[in-house]
Design a protein around this motif. Structure first.
Motif, PDB file in Angstrom:
ATOM      1  N   LEU A  35       0.893  -1.099  -0.135  1.00 36.33           N
ATOM      2  CA  LEU A  35      -0.003  -0.064  -0.053  1.00 36.33           C
ATOM      3  C   LEU A  35       0.809   1.287   0.034  1.00 36.33           C
ATOM      4  CD1 LEU A  35      -2.702  -1.093   2.632  1.00 36.33           C
ATOM      5  CD2 LEU A  35      -2.728  -0.960  -0.049  1.00 36.33           C
ATOM      6  N   GLU A  36       2.195   1.241   0.648  1.00 37.51           N
ATOM      7  CA  GLU A  36       3.057   2.307   0.542  1.00 37.51           C
ATOM      8  C   GLU A  36       3.403   2.625  -0.841  1.00 37.51           C
ATOM      9  OE1 GLU A  36       4.448   4.460   3.073  1.00 37.51           O
ATOM     10  OE2 GLU A  36       2.409   3.910   3.860  1.00 37.51           O
ATOM     11  N   GLY A  37       3.551   1.780  -1.769  1.00 30.91           N
ATOM     12  CA  GLY A  37       4.098   2.026  -2.928  1.00 30.91           C
ATOM     13  C   GLY A  37       3.689   0.713  -4.095  1.00 30.91           C
ATOM     14  N   ASN A  38       2.915   1.104  -4.976  1.00 27.25           N
ATOM     15  CA  ASN A  38       2.656  -0.019  -5.886  1.00 27.25           C
ATOM     16  C   ASN A  38       2.322   0.397  -7.163  1.00 27.25           C
ATOM     17  OD1 ASN A  38      -0.469  -0.313  -6.369  1.00 27.25           O
ATOM     18  ND2 ASN A  38       0.055   0.257  -4.213  1.00 27.25           N
ATOM     19  N   SER A  39       2.439  -0.198  -8.366  1.00 28.91           N
ATOM     20  CA  SER A  39       2.038   0.156  -9.600  1.00 28.91           C
ATOM     21  C   SER A  39       1.150  -1.106 -10.006  1.00 28.91           C
ATOM     22  CB  SER A  39       3.134   0.448 -10.712  1.00 28.91           C
ATOM     23  OG  SER A  39       2.939   0.726 -11.912  1.00 28.91           O
ATOM     24  N   PHE A  40      -0.087  -0.798 -10.403  1.00 30.20           N
ATOM     25  CA  PHE A  40      -1.223  -1.852 -10.829  1.00 30.20           C
ATOM     26  C   PHE A  40      -2.232  -1.282 -11.879  1.00 30.20           C
ATOM     27  CE2 PHE A  40      -4.916  -4.392  -9.931  1.00 30.20           C
ATOM     28  CZ  PHE A  40      -4.387  -5.725  -9.545  1.00 30.20           C
ATOM     29  N   LYS A  41      -2.091  -1.654 -13.073  1.00 31.22           N
ATOM     30  CA  LYS A  41      -2.838  -1.407 -14.045  1.00 31.22           C
ATOM     31  C   LYS A  41      -3.444  -2.347 -14.796  1.00 31.22           C
ATOM     32  CE  LYS A  41      -2.374   1.291 -18.315  1.00 31.22           C
ATOM     33  NZ  LYS A  41      -1.779   1.889 -19.303  1.00 31.22           N
ATOM     34  N   PRO A  42      -4.838  -2.406 -14.449  1.00 29.75           N
ATOM     35  CA  PRO A  42      -5.367  -3.524 -15.303  1.00 29.75           C
ATOM     36  C   PRO A  42      -5.592  -3.155 -16.752  1.00 29.75           C
ATOM     37  CG  PRO A  42      -6.692  -2.890 -13.468  1.00 29.75           C
ATOM     38  CD  PRO A  42      -5.715  -1.832 -13.448  1.00 29.75           C
ATOM     39  N   LEU A  43      -5.599  -4.125 -17.586  1.00 33.73           N
ATOM     40  CA  LEU A  43      -5.616  -3.786 -18.982  1.00 33.73           C
ATOM     41  C   LEU A  43      -7.113  -3.662 -19.659  1.00 33.73           C
ATOM     42  CD1 LEU A  43      -2.307  -5.586 -20.139  1.00 33.73           C
ATOM     43  CD2 LEU A  43      -2.534  -3.561 -19.518  1.00 33.73           C
ATOM     44  N   THR A  44      -8.172  -4.076 -18.655  1.00 34.28           N
ATOM     45  CA  THR A  44      -9.382  -3.792 -19.010  1.00 34.28           C
ATOM     46  C   THR A  44      -9.906  -2.513 -19.187  1.00 34.28           C
ATOM     47  OG1 THR A  44      -9.830  -5.913 -17.929  1.00 34.28           O
ATOM     48  CG2 THR A  44     -11.854  -4.648 -18.654  1.00 34.28           C
ATOM     49  N   ASP A  45     -10.752  -2.208 -20.343  1.00 26.83           N
ATOM     50  CA  ASP A  45     -11.352  -0.970 -20.265  1.00 26.83           C
ATOM     51  C   ASP A  45     -12.782  -1.036 -19.385  1.00 26.83           C
ATOM     52  OD1 ASP A  45      -9.494   0.572 -21.912  1.00 26.83           O
ATOM     53  OD2 ASP A  45     -10.474  -0.184 -23.680  1.00 26.83           O
ATOM     54  N   TYR A  46     -12.635  -0.532 -18.448  1.00 26.49           N
ATOM     55  CA  TYR A  46     -13.907  -0.352 -17.346  1.00 26.49           C
ATOM     56  C   TYR A  46     -14.810   0.668 -17.977  1.00 26.49           C
ATOM     57  CZ  TYR A  46     -10.806  -3.106 -14.515  1.00 26.49           C
ATOM     58  OH  TYR A  46      -9.984  -4.048 -14.151  1.00 26.49           O
ATOM     59  N   GLU A  47     -16.101   0.095 -17.745  1.00 24.26           N
ATOM     60  CA  GLU A  47     -17.504   0.949 -17.998  1.00 24.26           C
ATOM     61  C   GLU A  47     -17.144   2.449 -17.276  1.00 24.26           C
ATOM     62  OE1 GLU A  47     -21.989   1.225 -16.868  1.00 24.26           O
ATOM     63  OE2 GLU A  47     -21.221  -0.846 -17.614  1.00 24.26           O
ATOM     64  N   GLY A  48     -17.577   3.350 -18.080  1.00 28.59           N
ATOM     65  CA  GLY A  48     -17.188   4.862 -17.486  1.00 28.59           C
ATOM     66  C   GLY A  48     -15.749   5.341 -17.447  1.00 28.59           C
ATOM     67  N   GLY A  49     -14.899   4.367 -18.108  1.00 29.82           N
ATOM     68  CA  GLY A  49     -13.626   4.837 -18.038  1.00 29.82           C
ATOM     69  C   GLY A  49     -12.830   4.806 -16.811  1.00 29.82           C
ATOM     70  N   TYR A  50     -13.126   4.208 -15.864  1.00 24.22           N
ATOM     71  CA  TYR A  50     -12.672   3.932 -14.416  1.00 24.22           C
ATOM     72  C   TYR A  50     -11.167   3.505 -14.654  1.00 24.22           C
ATOM     73  CZ  TYR A  50     -11.844   3.361  -9.628  1.00 24.22           C
ATOM     74  OH  TYR A  50     -11.234   3.401  -8.110  1.00 24.22           O
ATOM     75  N   ALA A  51     -10.247   4.170 -14.041  1.00 26.55           N
ATOM     76  CA  ALA A  51      -8.637   4.134 -14.262  1.00 26.55           C
ATOM     77  C   ALA A  51      -8.110   3.916 -12.782  1.00 26.55           C
ATOM     78  CB  ALA A  51      -8.251   4.802 -15.281  1.00 26.55           C
ATOM     79  N   GLY A  52      -8.682   3.597 -11.818  1.00 30.92           N
ATOM     80  CA  GLY A  52      -8.039   3.401 -10.475  1.00 30.92           C
ATOM     81  C   GLY A  52      -8.497   4.642  -9.433  1.00 30.92           C
ATOM     82  N   PRO A  53      -8.215   4.256  -8.340  1.00 29.45           N
ATOM     83  CA  PRO A  53      -7.407   3.520  -7.690  1.00 29.45           C
ATOM     84  C   PRO A  53      -8.242   2.211  -7.563  1.00 29.45           C
ATOM     85  CG  PRO A  53      -7.837   5.096  -5.938  1.00 29.45           C
ATOM     86  CD  PRO A  53      -8.551   5.600  -7.405  1.00 29.45           C
ATOM     87  N   TYR A  54      -7.612   0.875  -7.105  1.00 22.04           N
ATOM     88  CA  TYR A  54      -8.296  -0.273  -7.013  1.00 22.04           C
ATOM     89  C   TYR A  54      -8.128  -0.611  -5.271  1.00 22.04           C
ATOM     90  CZ  TYR A  54      -7.459   0.387 -11.914  1.00 22.04           C
ATOM     91  OH  TYR A  54      -7.510   0.842 -13.051  1.00 22.04           O
TER      92      TYR A  54
END
Length: 160
Positions: A35-54
């Protein structure tokens, strides 16, 4: 705006087979560091363009790792499923070297402990590389994130 990171992670309590104080400490440290530091990028295009956080929930079901991804408002986005069979050998090797490490701490010389710790880190790094490779079609993660996620996968596999 994008915010490709994990802001909350939980392990499904029914997936945790066994725990003791050492296991709990490993889990707490891995979650804190993640939780202090991460990079997490799902490759799915979610409804409404949601792009994090997760938000992330990890569980094991029928020999597979299920990673439930949710938006910050707890809306389920998707469940990423990975077979665990490619991880069996590396998890077994990691447990064996960790056992050697904990035994060495009690009785070995500092140089012996350092040698075992280097081997332990090497196996952990190999596991992180494998996790990055296995997630590549679904989620992009950096190396440190993969290492911490592997630690949590191991917590889900510890048996008494």
């Amino acid at each position: 705006m994008t915010d490709h990171r994990i802001i909350d992670v939980k392990l499904d309590e029914h997936s945790i087979i066994w725990r003791n104080a050492d296991v709990e400490q490993e889990r707490r440290v891995a979650i804190f560091d993640l939780l202090e530091g991460n990079s997490f990028k799902p490759l799915t295009d979610y409804e409404g363009g949601y792009a994090g956080p997760y938000k992330l929930v990890l569980r094991v079901e029928e020999g597979r790792l299920a990673m439930e991804l949710a938006a910050k408002d707890d809306t389920l986005l998707e469940t990423v499923v990975l077979p665990l069979s490619p991880f069996r050998r590396i998890v077994r090797d990691y447990f064996a070297i960790c056992d050697s490490y904990y035994k060495a701490i009690r009785a070995a010389t500092p140089s012996q402990i350092e040698t075992i710790d280097m081997a332990r880190r090497g196996i952990h790094n190999d596991a992180a590389d494998l996790l990055i490779e296995r997630l590549a079609a679904k989620v992009e993660v950096d190396f440190d994130t993969a290492r911490r996620l592997f630690t949590l996968i191991c917590v889900l596999h510890i048996r008494g």
